[in-house]
Design a protein around this motif. Structure first.
Motif, mmCIF file in Angstrom:
data_model
loop_
_atom_site.group_PDB
_atom_site.id
_atom_site.type_symbol
_atom_site.label_atom_id
_atom_site.label_comp_id
_atom_site.label_asym_id
_atom_site.label_seq_id
_atom_site.Cartn_x
_atom_site.Cartn_y
_atom_site.Cartn_z
ATOM 1 N N LYS A 41 39.435 39.739 23.171
ATOM 2 C CA LYS A 41 40.550 39.373 24.065
ATOM 3 C C LYS A 41 41.693 40.370 23.919
ATOM 4 O O LYS A 41 42.323 40.750 24.898
ATOM 5 C CB LYS A 41 41.073 37.979 23.705
ATOM 6 N N ALA A 88 40.855 43.594 25.699
ATOM 7 C CA ALA A 88 40.909 43.431 27.155
ATOM 8 C C ALA A 88 42.354 43.326 27.635
ATOM 9 O O ALA A 88 42.744 43.937 28.633
ATOM 10 C CB ALA A 88 40.120 42.188 27.568
ATOM 11 N N SER A 99 41.532 47.051 34.887
ATOM 12 C CA SER A 99 40.899 45.743 34.973
ATOM 13 C C SER A 99 39.891 45.608 33.829
ATOM 14 O O SER A 99 39.385 46.595 33.311
ATOM 15 C CB SER A 99 40.270 45.527 36.346
ATOM 16 N N ALA A 100 39.660 44.378 33.408
ATOM 17 C CA ALA A 100 38.818 44.154 32.237
ATOM 18 C C ALA A 100 37.895 42.970 32.465
ATOM 19 O O ALA A 100 38.229 42.016 33.156
ATOM 20 C CB ALA A 100 39.692 43.899 31.018
ATOM 21 N N HIS A 101 36.710 43.069 31.866
ATOM 22 C CA HIS A 101 35.762 41.951 31.851
ATOM 23 C C HIS A 101 35.288 41.764 30.427
ATOM 24 O O HIS A 101 35.090 42.739 29.709
ATOM 25 C CB HIS A 101 34.546 42.251 32.734
ATOM 26 N N THR A 102 35.098 40.521 30.028
ATOM 27 C CA THR A 102 34.490 40.300 28.716
ATOM 28 C C THR A 102 33.399 39.240 28.854
ATOM 29 O O THR A 102 33.376 38.472 29.810
ATOM 30 C CB THR A 102 35.507 39.800 27.661
ATOM 31 N N ALA A 103 32.497 39.220 27.898
ATOM 32 C CA ALA A 103 31.494 38.147 27.821
ATOM 33 C C ALA A 103 31.388 37.754 26.361
ATOM 34 O O ALA A 103 31.398 38.612 25.478
ATOM 35 C CB ALA A 103 30.150 38.634 28.338
ATOM 36 N N ARG A 115 34.384 45.262 28.923
ATOM 37 C CA ARG A 115 34.170 46.345 29.878
ATOM 38 C C ARG A 115 35.492 46.630 30.576
ATOM 39 O O ARG A 115 36.081 45.735 31.188
ATOM 40 C CB ARG A 115 33.082 45.967 30.889
ATOM 41 N N GLU A 139 37.094 49.574 36.842
ATOM 42 C CA GLU A 139 36.792 48.847 38.076
ATOM 43 C C GLU A 139 35.299 48.707 38.343
ATOM 44 O O GLU A 139 34.879 47.783 39.028
ATOM 45 C CB GLU A 139 37.422 49.564 39.275
ATOM 46 N N PHE A 163 29.790 45.757 37.208
ATOM 47 C CA PHE A 163 29.227 44.637 37.982
ATOM 48 C C PHE A 163 28.852 43.510 37.027
ATOM 49 O O PHE A 163 29.224 42.373 37.199
ATOM 50 C CB PHE A 163 27.969 45.087 38.740
ATOM 51 N N SER A 164 28.073 43.878 35.992
ATOM 52 C CA SER A 164 27.529 42.879 35.083
ATOM 53 C C SER A 164 28.552 42.536 33.997
ATOM 54 O O SER A 164 29.289 43.402 33.549
ATOM 55 C CB SER A 164 26.267 43.463 34.448
ATOM 56 N N PRO A 165 28.573 41.276 33.563
ATOM 57 C CA PRO A 165 29.468 40.931 32.447
ATOM 58 C C PRO A 165 28.963 41.515 31.126
ATOM 59 O O PRO A 165 29.736 41.681 30.197
ATOM 60 C CB PRO A 165 29.402 39.394 32.418
ATOM 61 N N LEU A 166 27.673 41.835 31.061
ATOM 62 C CA LEU A 166 27.087 42.332 29.812
ATOM 63 C C LEU A 166 26.975 43.851 29.848
ATOM 64 O O LEU A 166 26.654 44.434 30.876
ATOM 65 C CB LEU A 166 25.691 41.736 29.601
ATOM 66 N N LEU A 217 43.848 37.483 32.179
ATOM 67 C CA LEU A 217 42.475 37.479 31.692
ATOM 68 C C LEU A 217 42.027 36.025 31.624
ATOM 69 O O LEU A 217 42.520 35.265 30.795
ATOM 70 C CB LEU A 217 42.403 38.128 30.314
ATOM 71 N N HIS A 255 31.338 31.819 30.685
ATOM 72 C CA HIS A 255 31.919 32.358 29.456
ATOM 73 C C HIS A 255 32.219 33.845 29.541
ATOM 74 O O HIS A 255 32.416 34.519 28.526
ATOM 75 C CB HIS A 255 31.004 32.049 28.265
ATOM 76 N N GLY A 256 32.226 34.377 30.758
ATOM 77 C CA GLY A 256 32.703 35.742 30.945
ATOM 78 C C GLY A 256 34.168 35.664 31.328
ATOM 79 O O GLY A 256 34.594 34.693 31.953
ATOM 80 N N CYS A 257 34.949 36.658 30.923
ATOM 81 C CA CYS A 257 36.359 36.689 31.336
ATOM 82 C C CYS A 257 36.561 37.837 32.309
ATOM 83 O O CYS A 257 35.899 38.869 32.218
ATOM 84 C CB CYS A 257 37.284 36.911 30.137
ATOM 85 N N ALA A 258 37.498 37.665 33.205
ATOM 86 C CA ALA A 258 37.831 38.738 34.136
ATOM 87 C C ALA A 258 39.334 38.754 34.345
ATOM 88 O O ALA A 258 40.003 37.744 34.145
ATOM 89 C CB ALA A 258 37.123 38.517 35.466
ATOM 90 N N SER A 259 39.855 39.911 34.726
ATOM 91 C CA SER A 259 41.281 39.951 35.059
ATOM 92 C C SER A 259 41.418 39.549 36.519
ATOM 93 O O SER A 259 40.903 40.209 37.407
ATOM 94 C CB SER A 259 41.860 41.339 34.801
ATOM 95 N N ALA A 267 24.691 40.531 40.107
ATOM 96 C CA ALA A 267 25.520 41.522 39.407
ATOM 97 C C ALA A 267 24.636 42.467 38.597
ATOM 98 O O ALA A 267 24.851 43.685 38.588
ATOM 99 C CB ALA A 267 26.523 40.814 38.498
ATOM 100 N N TYR A 268 23.642 41.898 37.910
ATOM 101 C CA TYR A 268 22.724 42.762 37.149
ATOM 102 C C TYR A 268 22.015 43.734 38.081
ATOM 103 O O TYR A 268 21.856 44.919 37.778
ATOM 104 C CB TYR A 268 21.680 41.929 36.404
ATOM 105 N N GLU A 295 24.344 46.484 39.206
ATOM 106 C CA GLU A 295 24.602 47.431 38.123
ATOM 107 C C GLU A 295 23.396 48.350 37.933
ATOM 108 O O GLU A 295 23.533 49.566 37.777
ATOM 109 C CB GLU A 295 24.904 46.664 36.824
ATOM 110 N N THR A 341 20.877 43.491 32.893
ATOM 111 C CA THR A 341 20.798 44.733 33.666
ATOM 112 C C THR A 341 19.496 45.457 33.329
ATOM 113 O O THR A 341 18.839 46.023 34.202
ATOM 114 C CB THR A 341 22.007 45.624 33.341
#
Ligand code: SF4
Ligand code: SF4
Lengths: 198, 596
Positions: free
Chosen positions: A19, A22, A31-35, A52, A55, A58-61, B5, B167-171, B241-242, B245, B323
């Motif tokens: 956190k 990010a 911009s940020a993504h986390t999983a 991640r 911009e 795509f994938s959270p992983l 976030l 459980h994914g976070c995004a801005s 999304a996978y 990517e 992915t």
């Protein structure tokens, strides 16, 4: 796009660390993504956080072979995530092993030195941090996460500076945890400049 | 407006608030729990939020609120919908007035669940529309859309996020606006009373609605067809999304169908995707729902398109996608070379099964029962919660685990076939209220001998410590009357009900022995709070002089704070919670601590 992976054992605080990374990136307008790994594994299982930044995620992983940096909260978990590290990527690893309960039961602990030696052979930018010593200095084992961020930022392997991490911690952490975490951040950074870098 | 976030589940909670939700309820379950917690945390004051006793109660309460014209949301995990399926199926005929969104989180993998079931089937089964977000960003928007569709068609609507979205976070740019909804109140009408005749009439309406919804969804903003060529990829949820990517990695852009509403299927849009294609690869998690829809459409419209996916063995039929898996499947679909792994094999790595926390009172409870039954024939039926982890060695105290509340009843079946074994049923406090009580009544009524062990740790621990009827707290914060477990057991006719502190091993073992000797249903309530809701005691340490290295403490308890160093046991002070149980187990008095 910058990919940071944090790997540890449930209870070590990878979620907070991811956190902070990010949010530090977002303060810079990125911009940020986390999983995260949430659920049963949080009781002493393997946990991984993916961060991640940029911009074009795509994938959270984080896909295998694309992590710019892997922060290992203990040696075996760092090795487990090695397939995610991209060629030429950096690793920051706490040298103190967390043995699974099954190891003390069977009496055969895993060989932490062997894991570190394995990493040394394969990772060109490997930063080892004496996590036990840093936590001892701070008087708490709960701050390993922030100490590792300090080490990573100081070594210049995160997409942000130590100062930016510090500002984020000041902004986001509750007052009562602040001083201990700032101390840990500094101690982690110190552990790198203090010649413990390999 | 600043970006924040936010976790996918928070995005759903905040999106529901923005959409003017007025009533939110649910039962905790990974990966859905944080949705309701987010609403409670950001409650502007006029939203009613509750943890219900179980998913069925929640579904029905939410339906009531929606009958009265409020926007209602109910949240649960996928297996929770099994519990709530009775009201769900009937509600599909009755419909709603205010918007009602049923958020059901699926868990491909599974990461923290007992099944890999697919809620999209439940949507088809109940003939309700379902939304399937690809990301937290989309989930934030979609929950609002779901309420709008619910009101437009006067039907409950499902939103089905999966773990990686939850459980994914995004801005996300958060606008703080809120739709103002003033519920009209409940208007009495025979349409709220289900009867065979009404069911028949409404069944026809529901069937007539299906193609209308499919047509509507064909122009829904998050369903899209892009690209061109002879080969196409269809994907839904996080798999889209996978896939994107993976396509970006290989620099390919075939025709792409992103499916955000798997049911009713957006047929017109799907036909525009299928047009001119020779082959389609479908990427989705859990079951081949999109794949079957496409196969059906090809048959219906005589389209010479080959559909590939789970049914044809081209993609995996269990576990979560990634992915990497999308990349491999797309490469073979497009006839590209597979990427070669440059990785050297890894050394053998330690396995880390999840374990009960250091200091967890459940460890002591299991140990006490094990000690009391030493040398006796006994079977230990477990249930769902942290205490399922009592299965791990060295405790090895969970012989069966099926679903919420099943331990109590499975024990009864076991006992009728093998009456010479003592049959124990372990159940946590929250699970006891959820679905445990009818099972106990069943045993009392049928006079089946079982020993019920209630593990009362004063919280719903596994999902992150939610209050329940026994805690005296609610999601609105006020103190309600505590429902007393011993009182409930007494009232339903359990003759022998004892309470014990599991951290006092001697007394705990004695309580179990006594209960096991009773004919009929007996119960021991082990009361000791989860370490997460209590303060740690002073830590314990091993006196290296006195420790003989017999390892009895480690072999019998398996507390993660205990490590073996040079054949002597050491307690890791940062992990020890000071429960004192190891000190009571050590035969040489080598473990000591400050008196509690
Ligand atoms: S007192 Fe013993 S059993 Fe309890 S947490 Fe500490 S080391 Fe573990
Ligand atoms: S969270 Fe509480 S109940 Fe769950 S294992 Fe830890 S101490 Fe036990």
């Amino acid at each position: 796009m910058k990919n940071c992976m944090l790997a540890g054992v449930g209870g070590q605080g990878t979620v907070l660390a991811s956190k902070i990374i990010a949010q530090a990136a977002m303060k810079e307008g990125l911009s940020a993504h986390t999983a995260e790994t949430i659920g049963m594994a949080q009781r002493g299982g393997c946990v991984v956080s993916h961060v991640r930044i940029g911009e074009d995620a795509f994938s959270p992983l984080i896909p295998k072979g694309t992590a710019d940096v892997v922060i290992g909260f203990e040696p075996a978990e760092a090795v487990r995530c090695l397939p995610y590290l991209k060629e030429g990527g950096a690793m920051v690893v706490s040298t103190k092993a967390v043995q699974p309960v099954t190891a003390s039961l069977s009496g055969c602990s895993y060989d932490a030195q062997g894991m570190l030696a394995f990493l040394k052979e394969r990772v060109n930018r490997l930063i080892l941090v004496d996590g036990e010593e840093v936590c001892r200095q701070c008087g708490s084992a709960k701050v390993l996460n922030v100490a590792l961020l300090g080490a990573a930022a100081k070594a210049g392997v995160l997409p942000m500076t130590l100062k930016q991490i510090e500002d984020t911690i000041r902004e986001k952490l509750p007052e009562r945890f602040l001083s201990m975490n700032l101390k840990a951040l500094a101690a982690g950074a110190e552990a790198v400049t203090g010649g413990k870098m390999q | 407006m600043a970006k924040q976030l936010v976790m996918g589940n928070e995005a759903i909670g905040l999106g529901a608030l923005r959409a003017g939700v007025g009533f939110v309820c649910g039962y905790p379950g990974t990966p859905s729990t944080e949705i309701l917690e987010t609403v409670a945390k950001h409650n502007p004051g006029d939203v009613y939020v509750e943890w219900s006793v179980n998913e069925k109660a929640a579904m029905e309460a939410a339906a009531g609120a929606a009958y009265a014209g409020a926007r209602a949301m109910v949240t649960m995990k996928q297996v929770g919908l099994n519990v709530a399926s009775d009201p769900l199926m009937s509600l599909a005929y009755i419909g709603v007035k205010g918007g009602m969104v049923i958020v059901v989180a699926d868990d491909p993998g599974p990461i923290s669940s007992q099944t890999e079931q697919d809620t999209r089937h439940f949507a088809r089964f109940s003939k309700l529309p379902v939304f399937d977000p690809v990301s937290p960003e989309e989930a934030f928007e979609m929950i609002g859309d779901a309420f709008d569709y619910s009101e437009k068609y006067q039907t409950p609507v499902l939103l089905r996020p999966t773990t990686r979205v939850c459980h994914g976070c995004a801005s996300i740019e958060m606008d703080q606006s809120r739709k103002k909804i003033t519920p009209e109140g409940f208007l009495k009408d025979s349409k709220w009373v289900i009867f065979p005749r009404l069911t028949y009439q409404n069944h026809k309406k529901v069937e007539a609605r299906q193609p209308v919804l499919g047509e509507d969804f064909s122009s829904y903003r998050f369903n899209e067809v892009t690209g061109g060529g002879k080969k196409g990829i269809a994907a839904g949820g996080v798999s889209a999304a996978y896939a994107k990517e993976a396509l970006a990695q290989m620099g390919e852009c075939p025709k792409f169908f992103k499916v955000a509403t798997p049911h009713p299927f957006p047929e017109r849009l799907a036909l525009s995707f299928l047009e001119g294609l020779d082959e389609v690869l479908v990427l989705e998690e859990l079951d081949p729902v999109i794949e079957r829809e496409l196969v059906y459409l090809c048959g219906k419209h005589h389209l010479p398109v080959k559909i590939m996916g789970k049914l044809t063995g081209h993609t995996q039929n269990a576990g979560e996608n990634s992915t990497e898996s999308a990349n491999a499947a797309i490469r073979s679909f497009l006839g590209l070379l597979q990427e070669e792994s440059k990785q050297a094999p890894l050394p053998s790595l330690p396995v880390r099964p999840p374990v009960l926390c250091a200091g967890c009172p459940h460890r002591a409870s299991f140990y006490a029962v094990k000690a009391a039954m030493k040398g006796k024939k006994a079977v230990f039926s477990g249930d769902i919660g942290c205490y399922t982890l009592g299965n791990a060695s060295p405790l090895d105290m969970v012989d069966t685990c099926l679903c919420m509340g099943a331990g109590v009843t499975v024990a009864q079946g076991l006992h009728r076939i093998e009456p010479d074994a003592v049959n124990f049923a372990f159940i946590g406090d929250s699970t006891f209220f959820h679905t445990g009580i009818p099972g106990v009544i069943n045993a009392v009524y049928n006079e089946t001998d079982i020993v019920l062990i209630v593990l009362d740790n004063a919280t719903t621990a596994m999902t992150g410590h939610q209050p329940h009827p026994g805690t005296g707290k609610t999601m609105m914060g006020e103190i309600s009357q505590k429902v007393d477990i011993a009182g409930v057991l007494g009232a339903i006719g359990v003759g022998h009900v004892a309470k014990a502190d599991p951290l006092d091993l001697k007394a705990a073992v004695a309580a179990v022995k006594e209960a096991a000797a009773v004919k009929g249903v007996s119960a021991v309530i082990f009361e000791s709070p989860c370490i997460a809701v209590t303060k740690p005691g002073p830590t314990y340490a091993v006196d290296a002089e006195k420790c003989t290295g017999c390892k009895r403490c480690i072999r019998e308890l398996g507390c993660p704070a205990m490590v073996l160093e040079n054949n002597k046991v050491k307690i890791e002070p940062s992990m020890c919670y000071g429960c004192s149980v190891c000190a009571q187990v050590c035969p040489f008095g080598a473990i000591g601590g400050e008196a509690k």
